[in-house]
Design a protein around this motif. Structure first.
Motif, PDB file in Angstrom:
ATOM      1  N   GLY A  40       0.848  19.874 -28.577  1.00 22.77           N
ATOM      2  CA  GLY A  40       1.671  19.082 -27.441  1.00 22.77           C
ATOM      3  C   GLY A  40       3.372  19.109 -27.476  1.00 22.77           C
ATOM      4  O   GLY A  40       3.714  18.226 -26.943  1.00 22.77           O
ATOM      5  N   LYS A  41       3.739  19.747 -28.134  1.00 20.88           N
ATOM      6  CA  LYS A  41       5.378  19.466 -29.180  1.00 20.88           C
ATOM      7  C   LYS A  41       6.200  20.554 -28.359  1.00 20.88           C
ATOM      8  O   LYS A  41       7.191  20.681 -28.318  1.00 20.88           O
ATOM      9  CB  LYS A  41       5.880  19.392 -30.378  1.00 20.88           C
ATOM     10  CG  LYS A  41       5.095  18.389 -30.946  1.00 20.88           C
ATOM     11  CD  LYS A  41       5.030  18.853 -32.261  1.00 20.88           C
ATOM     12  CE  LYS A  41       4.151  17.431 -33.284  1.00 20.88           C
ATOM     13  NZ  LYS A  41       4.830  17.893 -34.224  1.00 20.88           N
ATOM     14  N   ALA A  42       5.318  21.554 -27.509  1.00 18.34           N
ATOM     15  CA  ALA A  42       6.425  22.795 -26.980  1.00 18.34           C
ATOM     16  C   ALA A  42       6.141  21.543 -25.384  1.00 18.34           C
ATOM     17  O   ALA A  42       6.215  21.002 -25.036  1.00 18.34           O
ATOM     18  CB  ALA A  42       5.588  23.843 -25.969  1.00 18.34           C
ATOM     19  N   LYS A  43       7.756  22.043 -25.324  1.00 16.63           N
ATOM     20  CA  LYS A  43       8.628  21.856 -23.684  1.00 16.63           C
ATOM     21  C   LYS A  43       8.478  22.463 -22.461  1.00 16.63           C
ATOM     22  O   LYS A  43       9.101  22.105 -21.129  1.00 16.63           O
ATOM     23  CB  LYS A  43       9.935  21.449 -23.955  1.00 16.63           C
ATOM     24  CG  LYS A  43      10.594  21.031 -25.692  1.00 16.63           C
ATOM     25  CD  LYS A  43       9.766  19.132 -24.589  1.00 16.63           C
ATOM     26  CE  LYS A  43      10.589  18.003 -25.952  1.00 16.63           C
ATOM     27  NZ  LYS A  43      10.254  17.519 -25.312  1.00 16.63           N
ATOM     28  N   ALA A  44       7.950  24.196 -22.487  1.00 13.42           N
ATOM     29  CA  ALA A  44       7.812  24.939 -21.313  1.00 13.42           C
ATOM     30  C   ALA A  44       6.634  26.034 -22.359  1.00 13.42           C
ATOM     31  O   ALA A  44       6.383  25.731 -22.994  1.00 13.42           O
ATOM     32  CB  ALA A  44       9.085  25.421 -21.442  1.00 13.42           C
ATOM     33  N   ILE A  45       6.509  26.846 -20.833  1.00 14.60           N
ATOM     34  CA  ILE A  45       5.259  27.450 -21.701  1.00 14.60           C
ATOM     35  C   ILE A  45       5.838  29.269 -20.336  1.00 14.60           C
ATOM     36  O   ILE A  45       5.713  28.343 -19.532  1.00 14.60           O
ATOM     37  CB  ILE A  45       3.454  27.433 -21.449  1.00 14.60           C
ATOM     38  CG1 ILE A  45       3.057  28.419 -22.128  1.00 14.60           C
ATOM     39  CG2 ILE A  45       3.469  26.667 -20.509  1.00 14.60           C
ATOM     40  CD1 ILE A  45       2.009  28.184 -22.455  1.00 14.60           C
ATOM     41  N   ARG A  46       5.785  30.018 -21.145  1.00 14.65           N
ATOM     42  CA  ARG A  46       5.349  31.127 -20.167  1.00 14.65           C
ATOM     43  C   ARG A  46       4.220  31.349 -19.242  1.00 14.65           C
ATOM     44  O   ARG A  46       3.120  31.234 -20.016  1.00 14.65           O
ATOM     45  CB  ARG A  46       5.959  32.277 -20.640  1.00 14.65           C
ATOM     46  CG  ARG A  46       8.159  32.238 -21.075  1.00 14.65           C
ATOM     47  CD  ARG A  46       8.615  33.403 -21.326  1.00 14.65           C
ATOM     48  NE  ARG A  46       9.168  33.384 -22.478  1.00 14.65           N
ATOM     49  CZ  ARG A  46      10.005  33.925 -23.308  1.00 14.65           C
ATOM     50  NH1 ARG A  46       9.452  34.845 -23.792  1.00 14.65           N
ATOM     51  NH2 ARG A  46      11.104  33.948 -23.631  1.00 14.65           N
ATOM     52  N   PHE A  47       4.346  32.147 -17.727  1.00 13.99           N
ATOM     53  CA  PHE A  47       3.110  32.172 -17.402  1.00 13.99           C
ATOM     54  C   PHE A  47       2.916  33.447 -18.241  1.00 13.99           C
ATOM     55  O   PHE A  47       1.443  33.715 -18.004  1.00 13.99           O
ATOM     56  CB  PHE A  47       3.268  32.876 -15.890  1.00 13.99           C
ATOM     57  CG  PHE A  47       4.075  31.441 -15.274  1.00 13.99           C
ATOM     58  CD1 PHE A  47       3.013  30.631 -14.950  1.00 13.99           C
ATOM     59  CD2 PHE A  47       5.100  31.165 -14.349  1.00 13.99           C
ATOM     60  CE1 PHE A  47       3.950  29.618 -14.268  1.00 13.99           C
ATOM     61  CE2 PHE A  47       5.144  30.327 -12.984  1.00 13.99           C
ATOM     62  CZ  PHE A  47       4.259  29.174 -13.288  1.00 13.99           C
ATOM     63  N   SER A  48       3.433  34.153 -18.569  1.00 14.81           N
ATOM     64  CA  SER A  48       2.729  35.245 -19.207  1.00 14.81           C
ATOM     65  C   SER A  48       2.089  34.911 -20.505  1.00 14.81           C
ATOM     66  O   SER A  48       1.051  35.269 -20.679  1.00 14.81           O
ATOM     67  CB  SER A  48       4.018  36.655 -19.860  1.00 14.81           C
ATOM     68  OG  SER A  48       4.789  36.021 -20.782  1.00 14.81           O
ATOM     69  N   THR A  49       2.692  33.759 -21.362  1.00 13.45           N
ATOM     70  CA  THR A  49       1.882  33.961 -22.399  1.00 13.45           C
ATOM     71  C   THR A  49       0.563  32.621 -21.887  1.00 13.45           C
ATOM     72  O   THR A  49      -0.797  32.646 -22.897  1.00 13.45           O
ATOM     73  CB  THR A  49       3.048  32.535 -23.464  1.00 13.45           C
ATOM     74  OG1 THR A  49       3.554  33.265 -23.747  1.00 13.45           O
ATOM     75  CG2 THR A  49       2.240  31.798 -24.601  1.00 13.45           C
ATOM     76  N   LEU A  50       0.886  31.841 -21.004  1.00 14.72           N
ATOM     77  CA  LEU A  50      -0.823  31.423 -20.809  1.00 14.72           C
ATOM     78  C   LEU A  50      -1.174  32.138 -20.279  1.00 14.72           C
ATOM     79  O   LEU A  50      -2.764  32.008 -20.187  1.00 14.72           O
ATOM     80  CB  LEU A  50      -0.033  30.292 -18.731  1.00 14.72           C
ATOM     81  CG  LEU A  50      -1.423  29.172 -18.153  1.00 14.72           C
ATOM     82  CD1 LEU A  50      -2.246  29.027 -19.752  1.00 14.72           C
ATOM     83  CD2 LEU A  50      -0.516  28.896 -16.978  1.00 14.72           C
TER      84      LEU A  50
END
Length: 70
Positions: A40-50
């Motif tokens: 839960g330390k990520a500030k963002a996630i790319r749609f491609s990663t999701l």
């Protein structure tokens, strides 16, 4: 009332009986980056990663991402 985004990656991985190493290999993301997401330390996630995570775990984005209200 504040809201937060929670990543349920650890729960979905447990349900699928998939290790961090296996997921890393399937998705092509480093274990360090997956660990950042998982804790839960990520500030963002790319749609491609999701999308890649959803494909590897056979789930929907809503299974991985949850809105929490304090």
């Amino acid at each position: 009332m504040s809201k937060a985004i929670k990543i349920n990656l650890d729960m979905v991985m447990l349900q699928r009986k998939m290790s961090l190493t296996e997921l890393s290999e399937r998705v092509g993301i480093t274990m360090a980056n997956l660990s950042t997401l998982k804790t839960g330390k990520a500030k963002a996630i790319r749609f491609s990663t999701l999308l890649a995570l959803c494909e590897a775990l056979d789930c929907k984005p809503g299974d991985l991402i949850q809105l929490e209200e304090d």
